[in-house]
Design a protein around this motif. Structure first.
Motif, PDB file in Angstrom:
ATOM      1  N   UNK A 152       0.839  -1.197   0.000  1.00  0.00           N
ATOM      2  CA  UNK A 152       0.000   0.000   0.000  1.00  0.00           C
ATOM      3  C   UNK A 152       0.875   1.250   0.000  1.00  0.00           C
ATOM      4  N   UNK A 153       1.979   1.203   0.750  1.00  0.00           N
ATOM      5  CA  UNK A 153       2.883   2.345   0.768  1.00  0.00           C
ATOM      6  C   UNK A 153       3.390   2.685  -0.614  1.00  0.00           C
ATOM      7  N   UNK A 197       4.349   5.552   9.005  1.00  0.00           N
ATOM      8  CA  UNK A 197       5.368   6.185   8.158  1.00  0.00           C
ATOM      9  C   UNK A 197       6.729   5.554   8.432  1.00  0.00           C
ATOM     10  N   UNK A 198       7.026   5.329   9.711  1.00  0.00           N
ATOM     11  CA  UNK A 198       8.301   4.697  10.063  1.00  0.00           C
ATOM     12  C   UNK A 198       8.397   3.305   9.427  1.00  0.00           C
ATOM     13  N   UNK A 199       7.291   2.566   9.441  1.00  0.00           N
ATOM     14  CA  UNK A 199       7.295   1.234   8.845  1.00  0.00           C
ATOM     15  C   UNK A 199       7.559   1.301   7.346  1.00  0.00           C
ATOM     16  N   UNK A 200       6.897   2.217   6.658  1.00  0.00           N
ATOM     17  CA  UNK A 200       7.105   2.342   5.210  1.00  0.00           C
ATOM     18  C   UNK A 200       8.536   2.748   4.908  1.00  0.00           C
ATOM     19  N   UNK A 252      -1.961   6.522   5.037  1.00  0.00           N
ATOM     20  CA  UNK A 252      -1.805   5.190   5.617  1.00  0.00           C
ATOM     21  C   UNK A 252      -2.822   4.947   6.722  1.00  0.00           C
ATOM     22  N   UNK A 253      -3.095   5.980   7.512  1.00  0.00           N
ATOM     23  CA  UNK A 253      -4.029   5.821   8.633  1.00  0.00           C
ATOM     24  C   UNK A 253      -5.437   5.488   8.155  1.00  0.00           C
ATOM     25  N   UNK A 254      -5.789   5.931   6.966  1.00  0.00           N
ATOM     26  CA  UNK A 254      -7.113   5.589   6.427  1.00  0.00           C
ATOM     27  C   UNK A 254      -7.204   4.102   6.109  1.00  0.00           C
ATOM     28  N   UNK A 304      15.600  25.597   1.325  1.00  0.00           N
ATOM     29  CA  UNK A 304      15.071  24.894   2.490  1.00  0.00           C
ATOM     30  C   UNK A 304      13.828  24.133   2.067  1.00  0.00           C
ATOM     31  N   UNK A 305      13.495  23.133   2.809  1.00  0.00           N
ATOM     32  CA  UNK A 305      12.307  22.347   2.476  1.00  0.00           C
ATOM     33  C   UNK A 305      12.107  21.234   3.464  1.00  0.00           C
ATOM     34  N   UNK A 306      10.839  20.882   3.705  1.00  0.00           N
ATOM     35  CA  UNK A 306      10.522  19.771   4.581  1.00  0.00           C
ATOM     36  C   UNK A 306      10.848  18.457   3.882  1.00  0.00           C
ATOM     37  N   UNK A 307      10.935  17.398   4.668  1.00  0.00           N
ATOM     38  CA  UNK A 307      11.209  16.079   4.101  1.00  0.00           C
ATOM     39  C   UNK A 307      10.024  15.630   3.254  1.00  0.00           C
ATOM     40  N   UNK A 308      10.330  15.317   2.009  1.00  0.00           N
ATOM     41  CA  UNK A 308       9.359  14.695   1.109  1.00  0.00           C
ATOM     42  C   UNK A 308      10.018  13.448   0.535  1.00  0.00           C
ATOM     43  N   UNK A 309       9.244  12.373   0.459  1.00  0.00           N
ATOM     44  CA  UNK A 309       9.789  11.064   0.156  1.00  0.00           C
ATOM     45  C   UNK A 309       9.312  10.535  -1.189  1.00  0.00           C
ATOM     46  N   UNK A 310      10.150   9.680  -1.773  1.00  0.00           N
ATOM     47  CA  UNK A 310       9.816   9.051  -3.052  1.00  0.00           C
ATOM     48  C   UNK A 310      10.587   7.736  -3.142  1.00  0.00           C
ATOM     49  N   UNK A 311       9.986   6.666  -3.647  1.00  0.00           N
ATOM     50  CA  UNK A 311      10.738   5.421  -3.809  1.00  0.00           C
ATOM     51  C   UNK A 311      11.984   5.610  -4.666  1.00  0.00           C
TER      52      UNK A 311
END
Length: 371
Positions: free
Chosen positions: A127-128, A159-162, A146-148, A180-187
């Motif tokens: 799902x992640x 999020x930690x699990x993914x 994920x919470x949904x 500057x920028x917040x953490x954004x993730x991508x495979x």
């Protein structure tokens, strides 16, 4: 079988500094240096820039920034379960090798294991991956989605699990110099186009570790990687290596043709970046830091500032304060420094200040009292 030749701490230290390009700055592209170092610890965004400045002639921050923006190098959770800056190819090579650390963390992490109890890891991973179909996601976006699907689990724990189950990179503008920028993730595969290796060689990993951090023991390699049972791997590559005995009696392995300079080799003053792997990649760190200095430095849950090397050993820490027109570096020595050493430390600190704050009109260096 006879006892291996002995190597003093100084001999081991000068050899390691030579491999780390801290005896003489190299004329090398930043991407090649990141590859040679087999990654740079990077849980904070900008220390790798300073780590490369310490090692490369005329390094420009824009070079690394461009590599990050073009997905040539990435920030991803790897060795010791911490964020590292690595080449895209090395991310694909190293991530499956250190995956057992991240799998074990899901079972042992006191902050998240209870919240994840009963959640099927394989389903979370599937799902992640689906959630990244439309592009990068921040922590809050990913957690809410994920919470949904897993309403009984904590969003932050999901999020930690993914992050542990899927090779996720932190995408720009995070860690881009001047931005500057917040953490954004991508495979990893989607961001870089590089597939994760399906059968990576742990033997190759150890040989590359020795090229950058040797001479080193099995315990040293395990401290660097966070992995266990590397003795079995080292035995498989032993025929390709030579061995020494450290001052403490440990067996040290090394590549036959690796640099091992003479003991009287000059070791110049160097400022080592915060979180630099030079200080984190050996079980026995006496090659670059005494026990007394280590007790002063490692007091912040693994967080440490830049440090200064004098004659190959940590001699104090460095604090940088930037203002609009002024850049101030404060050196906090761990022992008394001679006037000559103070002068060379101050000169290197000013060079770092000009790299960090080129627009500043003033670059000031002060020395605090010995701690």
């Amino acid at each position: 079988m006879g006892r291996s030749p002995a190597l003093s701490n100084r001999a081991v230290g000068v050899a390691t500094l030579a491999r780390q390009h801290l005896l003489e700055r190299a004329e090398m592209p930043a991407e090649s240096m990141v590859g040679h170092l087999l990654g740079m610890q990077a849980q904070a965004p900008f220390p790798p820039y300073f780590g490369l400045w310490s090692r490369i002639v005329a390094f420009r921050a824009e070079e690394l920034a461009g590599l990050i923006e073009n997905a040539r190098v990435v920030r991803i959770v790897l060795m010791r379960g911490t964020v590292h800056l690595v080449t895209a190819a090395d991310a694909a090579f190293l991530r499956p090798l250190v995956q057992p650390i991240l799998d074990a963390d899901l079972r042992t992490n006191t902050q998240h294991r209870q919240a994840l109890a009963g959640v099927d890891a394989a389903t979370v991973a599937v799902i992640g991956r689906e959630l990244f179909a439309d592009g990068p996601l921040g922590h809050s976006e990913l957690g809410e989605s994920l919470a949904r699907r897993f309403p009984d689990a904590s969003p932050s724990s999901l999020v930690h699990a993914v992050r542990n189950l899927i090779p996720l990179v932190q995408v720009p503008p995070r860690a881009v110099w001047g931005k500057s920028g917040h953490v954004r993730l991508m495979p990893l595969e989607k961001w870089t186009g590089v597939d994760v290796e399906t059968n990576p060689s742990p033997e190759r990993m150890l040989l590359r570790y020795l090229a950058a951090f040797g001479p080193a023991s099995v315990a040293d390699a395990q401290s660097w990687s966070g992995l266990t049972r590397l003795g079995e791997v080292m035995e498989r590559v032993r025929p390709q290596l030579i061995t020494f005995t450290s001052e403490s009696g440990a067996e040290l392995f090394d590549l036959p043709d690796a640099s091992r300079p003479e003991l009287d080799t000059r070791m110049p003053v160097r400022i080592i970046a915060a979180f630099d792997n030079l200080l984190l990649s050996h079980a026995d760190r006496s090659r670059v830091i005494t026990a007394d200095s280590r007790a002063k430095l490692f007091t912040r849950n693994g967080v440490f500032p830049p440090v200064v090397l004098v004659d190959g050993q940590v001699a104090g820490e460095v604090k940088l304060t930037r203002e609009k027109a002024r850049s101030l570096i404060t050196v906090v020595p761990y022992r008394r420094l001679s006037k000559a050493h103070q002068a060379t430390v101050a000169a290197e600190a000013r060079r770092m200040s000009k790299f960090a704050a080129p627009a500043a009109a003033e670059h000031e260096v002060t020395f605090a009292e010995v701690v």
